[in-house]
Write a protein that holds these residues in place. Sequence first.
Motif, PDB file in Angstrom:
ATOM      1  N   LYS A  51       0.846  -1.194   0.000  1.00  0.00           N
ATOM      2  CA  LYS A  51       0.000   0.000   0.000  1.00  0.00           C
ATOM      3  C   LYS A  51       0.883   1.245   0.000  1.00  0.00           C
ATOM      4  O   LYS A  51       1.997   1.221   0.526  1.00  0.00           O
ATOM      5  N   ALA A  52       0.350   2.327  -0.567  1.00  0.00           N
ATOM      6  CA  ALA A  52       1.065   3.607  -0.558  1.00  0.00           C
ATOM      7  C   ALA A  52       0.062   4.744  -0.397  1.00  0.00           C
ATOM      8  O   ALA A  52      -1.117   4.609  -0.748  1.00  0.00           O
ATOM      9  N   GLU A  53       0.548   5.850   0.148  1.00  0.00           N
ATOM     10  CA  GLU A  53      -0.202   7.101   0.227  1.00  0.00           C
ATOM     11  C   GLU A  53       0.667   8.194  -0.379  1.00  0.00           C
ATOM     12  O   GLU A  53       1.895   8.140  -0.284  1.00  0.00           O
ATOM     13  N   TYR A  54      -0.003   9.192  -0.994  1.00  0.00           N
ATOM     14  CA  TYR A  54       0.709  10.205  -1.760  1.00  0.00           C
ATOM     15  C   TYR A  54       0.291  11.606  -1.338  1.00  0.00           C
ATOM     16  O   TYR A  54      -0.885  11.865  -1.092  1.00  0.00           O
ATOM     17  N   ALA A  55       1.273  12.495  -1.294  1.00  0.00           N
ATOM     18  CA  ALA A  55       1.030  13.929  -1.128  1.00  0.00           C
ATOM     19  C   ALA A  55       1.660  14.635  -2.317  1.00  0.00           C
ATOM     20  O   ALA A  55       2.626  14.143  -2.910  1.00  0.00           O
ATOM     21  N   TYR A  56       1.103  15.777  -2.655  1.00  0.00           N
ATOM     22  CA  TYR A  56       1.598  16.571  -3.780  1.00  0.00           C
ATOM     23  C   TYR A  56       1.748  18.016  -3.327  1.00  0.00           C
ATOM     24  O   TYR A  56       1.157  18.926  -3.891  1.00  0.00           O
ATOM     25  N   SER A  57       2.534  18.216  -2.294  1.00  0.00           N
ATOM     26  CA  SER A  57       2.654  19.540  -1.686  1.00  0.00           C
ATOM     27  C   SER A  57       3.441  20.500  -2.574  1.00  0.00           C
ATOM     28  O   SER A  57       4.267  20.089  -3.383  1.00  0.00           O
ATOM     29  N   LYS A  58       3.146  21.777  -2.393  1.00  0.00           N
ATOM     30  CA  LYS A  58       3.871  22.823  -3.128  1.00  0.00           C
ATOM     31  C   LYS A  58       5.282  22.887  -2.575  1.00  0.00           C
ATOM     32  O   LYS A  58       5.480  22.930  -1.371  1.00  0.00           O
ATOM     33  N   LYS A  59       6.263  22.885  -3.452  1.00  0.00           N
ATOM     34  CA  LYS A  59       7.671  22.924  -2.994  1.00  0.00           C
ATOM     35  C   LYS A  59       8.358  24.151  -3.530  1.00  0.00           C
ATOM     36  O   LYS A  59       8.078  24.663  -4.549  1.00  0.00           O
TER      37      LYS A  59
END
Length: 178
Positions: free
Chosen positions: A170-178
């Motif tokens: 299983k995986a979880e993803y974030a796409y935060s502003k960098k």
Amino acid sequence: MTTPADILKLKGPTQGFLCPLSANTFGIEFLEFQIRDMVGMSTFFHVKRDRDAPMPPPEALDDSSRFIRYDFGSEFLKLRTIGTSLVFSVGKAELRNFLMIERHYFRNRLIKSFEFKFGFCIPGSTNSWEFIYDMPKLSKKEEQEMIDAPYETRSDSFYFADDKLIMHNKAEYAYSKK
């Protein structure tokens, strides 16, 4: 017994794991994994395990060993095609009809489902598996929702041998502003 057909009917990510770690009776070990942009060729993630270091036995592991969290940054959502490469070894038994089904969800909505067949692996072999993914087309609104909701994008990766579930990650993803 969970089959590939059962997996393709799932409406959201699983709450737990659908097979125990001990289901990996083929001694499959993941040795290297990389995620990259196929157009710009930049690498977003790369991990490599020392091939000579022995894996702990399944009974010494817990479910955290098959779960990962990624933060790729918001630009990742604009990519059209990504590639992943996986290097894995197989134990003493031949591995027939090796299949991976990977399903990605955002807030329990299926975004994309992938199916990859490897076929046959020789006992005691080390193998490379390259996947090329066409990324789903997302609206600006969907992209922003995913950026604003870190780790609510999830995936389940299911590995089968002769239609028998032998591994589940299983995986979880974030796409935060960098």
